[in-house]
Design a protein around this motif. Sequence first.
Motif, PDB file in Angstrom:
ATOM      1  N   LYS A  54       0.846  -1.217   0.000  1.00  0.00           N
ATOM      2  CA  LYS A  54       0.000   0.000   0.000  1.00  0.00           C
ATOM      3  C   LYS A  54       0.865   1.245   0.000  1.00  0.00           C
ATOM      4  N   PHE A  55       1.927   1.193   0.779  1.00  0.00           N
ATOM      5  CA  PHE A  55       2.835   2.338   0.843  1.00  0.00           C
ATOM      6  C   PHE A  55       3.491   2.590  -0.520  1.00  0.00           C
ATOM      7  N   LEU A  56       3.923   1.485  -1.134  1.00  0.00           N
ATOM      8  CA  LEU A  56       4.557   1.635  -2.445  1.00  0.00           C
ATOM      9  C   LEU A  56       3.555   2.175  -3.478  1.00  0.00           C
ATOM     10  N   GLN A  57       2.296   1.675  -3.419  1.00  0.00           N
ATOM     11  CA  GLN A  57       1.265   2.159  -4.345  1.00  0.00           C
ATOM     12  C   GLN A  57       1.010   3.643  -4.152  1.00  0.00           C
ATOM     13  N   LEU A  58       0.877   4.038  -2.879  1.00  0.00           N
ATOM     14  CA  LEU A  58       0.640   5.464  -2.588  1.00  0.00           C
ATOM     15  C   LEU A  58       1.820   6.304  -3.035  1.00  0.00           C
ATOM     16  N   LYS A  59       3.004   5.757  -2.816  1.00  0.00           N
ATOM     17  CA  LYS A  59       4.195   6.484  -3.222  1.00  0.00           C
ATOM     18  C   LYS A  59       4.221   6.662  -4.752  1.00  0.00           C
ATOM     19  N   SER A  60       3.844   5.556  -5.479  1.00  0.00           N
ATOM     20  CA  SER A  60       3.820   5.635  -6.949  1.00  0.00           C
ATOM     21  C   SER A  60       2.783   6.646  -7.425  1.00  0.00           C
ATOM     22  N   ASP A  61       1.585   6.605  -6.820  1.00  0.00           N
ATOM     23  CA  ASP A  61       0.531   7.565  -7.208  1.00  0.00           C
ATOM     24  C   ASP A  61       0.971   8.988  -6.932  1.00  0.00           C
ATOM     25  N   HIS A  62       1.619   9.170  -5.798  1.00  0.00           N
ATOM     26  CA  HIS A  62       2.060  10.516  -5.447  1.00  0.00           C
ATOM     27  C   HIS A  62       3.116  11.016  -6.448  1.00  0.00           C
ATOM     28  N   GLU A  63       4.048  10.107  -6.788  1.00  0.00           N
ATOM     29  CA  GLU A  63       5.067  10.503  -7.759  1.00  0.00           C
ATOM     30  C   GLU A  63       4.434  10.811  -9.124  1.00  0.00           C
ATOM     31  N   LYS A  64       3.430  10.004  -9.503  1.00  0.00           N
ATOM     32  CA  LYS A  64       2.737  10.245 -10.779  1.00  0.00           C
ATOM     33  C   LYS A  64       2.042  11.602 -10.762  1.00  0.00           C
ATOM     34  N   PHE A  65       1.359  11.890  -9.653  1.00  0.00           N
ATOM     35  CA  PHE A  65       0.669  13.176  -9.517  1.00  0.00           C
ATOM     36  C   PHE A  65       1.674  14.330  -9.590  1.00  0.00           C
ATOM     37  N   ILE A  66       2.827  14.129  -8.915  1.00  0.00           N
ATOM     38  CA  ILE A  66       3.857  15.181  -8.918  1.00  0.00           C
ATOM     39  C   ILE A  66       4.377  15.394 -10.335  1.00  0.00           C
ATOM     40  N   ASN A  67       4.580  14.280 -11.074  1.00  0.00           N
ATOM     41  CA  ASN A  67       5.089  14.395 -12.446  1.00  0.00           C
ATOM     42  C   ASN A  67       4.080  15.114 -13.358  1.00  0.00           C
ATOM     43  N   GLU A  68       2.782  14.739 -13.221  1.00  0.00           N
ATOM     44  CA  GLU A  68       1.746  15.404 -14.036  1.00  0.00           C
ATOM     45  C   GLU A  68       1.682  16.888 -13.730  1.00  0.00           C
ATOM     46  N   ARG A  69       1.736  17.211 -12.433  1.00  0.00           N
ATOM     47  CA  ARG A  69       1.686  18.621 -12.058  1.00  0.00           C
ATOM     48  C   ARG A  69       2.897  19.367 -12.602  1.00  0.00           C
ATOM     49  N   ASN A  70       4.074  18.716 -12.517  1.00  0.00           N
ATOM     50  CA  ASN A  70       5.287  19.351 -13.047  1.00  0.00           C
ATOM     51  C   ASN A  70       5.161  19.547 -14.571  1.00  0.00           C
ATOM     52  N   SER A  71       4.533  18.537 -15.249  1.00  0.00           N
ATOM     53  CA  SER A  71       4.352  18.650 -16.699  1.00  0.00           C
ATOM     54  C   SER A  71       3.431  19.816 -17.048  1.00  0.00           C
ATOM     55  N   LYS A  72       2.322  19.928 -16.285  1.00  0.00           N
ATOM     56  CA  LYS A  72       1.401  21.044 -16.523  1.00  0.00           C
ATOM     57  C   LYS A  72       2.076  22.381 -16.276  1.00  0.00           C
ATOM     58  N   ILE A  73       2.858  22.413 -15.195  1.00  0.00           N
ATOM     59  CA  ILE A  73       3.555  23.672 -14.869  1.00  0.00           C
ATOM     60  C   ILE A  73       4.513  24.036 -15.991  1.00  0.00           C
ATOM     61  N   SER A  74       5.275  22.999 -16.516  1.00  0.00           N
ATOM     62  CA  SER A  74       6.204  23.309 -17.611  1.00  0.00           C
ATOM     63  C   SER A  74       5.456  23.755 -18.861  1.00  0.00           C
ATOM     64  N   SER A  75       4.248  23.094 -19.134  1.00  0.00           N
ATOM     65  CA  SER A  75       3.470  23.506 -20.301  1.00  0.00           C
ATOM     66  C   SER A  75       3.011  24.953 -20.167  1.00  0.00           C
ATOM     67  N   ILE A  76       2.537  25.290 -18.983  1.00  0.00           N
ATOM     68  CA  ILE A  76       2.092  26.676 -18.745  1.00  0.00           C
ATOM     69  C   ILE A  76       3.259  27.638 -18.886  1.00  0.00           C
ATOM     70  N   GLU A  77       4.418  27.216 -18.367  1.00  0.00           N
ATOM     71  CA  GLU A  77       5.591  28.087 -18.487  1.00  0.00           C
ATOM     72  C   GLU A  77       5.966  28.297 -19.964  1.00  0.00           C
ATOM     73  N   ASN A  78       5.883  27.202 -20.754  1.00  0.00           N
ATOM     74  CA  ASN A  78       6.202  27.329 -22.184  1.00  0.00           C
ATOM     75  C   ASN A  78       5.230  28.282 -22.883  1.00  0.00           C
ATOM     76  N   LYS A  79       3.911  28.106 -22.547  1.00  0.00           N
ATOM     77  CA  LYS A  79       2.912  29.002 -23.149  1.00  0.00           C
ATOM     78  C   LYS A  79       3.182  30.443 -22.754  1.00  0.00           C
ATOM     79  N   LEU A  80       3.519  30.654 -21.481  1.00  0.00           N
ATOM     80  CA  LEU A  80       3.805  32.022 -21.013  1.00  0.00           C
ATOM     81  C   LEU A  80       5.020  32.586 -21.742  1.00  0.00           C
TER      82      LEU A  80
END
Length: 516
Positions: A54-80
């Motif tokens: 469960k810990f590993l699953q939560l850790k993976s989901d959290h890392e995935k969420f962090i990566n998606e958020r970082n991707s969105k942030i980079s996309s927004i930065e590129n658009k800006l």
Amino acid sequence: MEIIYAIAGFFGGGLLSYFLWDKALKSKKRKIISEAEAEGEVIKKDKILQAKEKFLQLKSDHEKFINERNSKISSIENKLKQQETALNQRKDELQRKIKEAEASARETALIRENLTNQLEVVAKKEEELDNLHKKQVEKLEVLSGMSAEEAKAQLVESLKNEAKTEAMSYINEIMEEAKLTANKEAKKVVVKTIQRVATETAIENSVTIFHIESDEIKGRIIGREGRNIRALEAATGVEIIVDDTPEAIVLSGFDPVRREVARLALHQLVTDGRIHPARIEEVVTKVRAQVEEEIIETGKRTTIDLGIHGLHPELIRLIGKMKYRSSYGQNLLQHSREVANLCAIMASELGLNPKRAKRAGLLHDIGKVPDDEPELPHAVLGMKLAERFKEKPDICNAIGAHHDEVEMESLLAPIVQVCDAISGARPGARREVVESYIKRLKTLEELALSYPGVQKTYAIQAGRELRVIVGSDKISDKESEQLSYDIAKRIQDEMTYPGQIKITVIRETRAVNYAK
């Protein structure tokens, strides 16, 4: 004593069994405890593994969420960054345009200054030219002994006379040209009118529908490899169209007598049931003879009904043939009978011979039904047929002149012409029934009444003329001309009608007083 031993033995055995039983219970208890401890260890390990997963699953989901958020942030930065670049480019372009506008404004100011200077020069030149012109005029007046106004008046008068001469010459040329082209243009108008009027009834005048009970009969009519239908078309001279139309066969041909022969022959063949080439030729020959007899009988019955005697048999046959002809949707025999009766009435009123007028009225369209149909106007052809069959000269002339192809030489000719027009122009005679005729007249009047200033409207001459009465205090003469044009344009755009319609706008002022 034995009892005592027995009691002691009993108690000794009880104690022994108690100790043995207690030992066995303790052994079993230890075994159960050890098993429970082992099972607890297994459960503990499973729970630990599940917690780790469960810990590993939560850790993976959290890392995935962090990566998606970082991707969105980079996309927004590129658009800006792109927007910032576009804004910078826009800013540079605006600055360039501002510089160009400033440069253009400076150039415009220079051009305006140059133009001002040039205008001042031009004004000076014009002033000099005016002075020079005045001097030249004064010299010319001295030399000619005439003032400038007198010279101008003389020149205008000379030009006026010259213009009048040229205008009269031009008018004469136009009149001559109009006379030369009038006949040609009139023919064009007639052809356009025929195309416009006859199109609605062309299908009705060239097609007959033959109804059958079932579509199975179509195959028998067609025959093997189409031999029956070919034999029928060859025998009757009519095109037979067998298509997907349910329970119907189309007989197409411009000769109504042939279409009638084909219709009656088909009826007999279908009723009899025997359909083959030999039978088709036999039936068509028989039906053609029957139709010919009916044509002659119709001609005789018509002449007897009208009280006309002594006609040549060929003329009687042509009169009977009128039953199968139509003119603009009006049956030719009925039209000729009507014209004959009208001619008799009109001749009686004028003190002429009604029998001769009736004879001319019946025969006036005889040129529309001959078998050979040469290239002549039907009025002239009818006149020649009447002459061939020994009709009187005044009757022949009335037949030939009812469309002005030949000159009128007797009083019968205008009577026949007028009665022919009355029969063709009366309400419901051609192309439309009385209800549609009345509706068209009502629509004409309502259309004109919809314009402001119109007081009354009258559709006259079978709908060929529209009289519009307007108030003299509401519409001027100039507005009356515009109103007639507007009504004509709207009728042309919105309505369907035969021929042409004349729109007459009437505006008058009446002053009424009474002497007492």
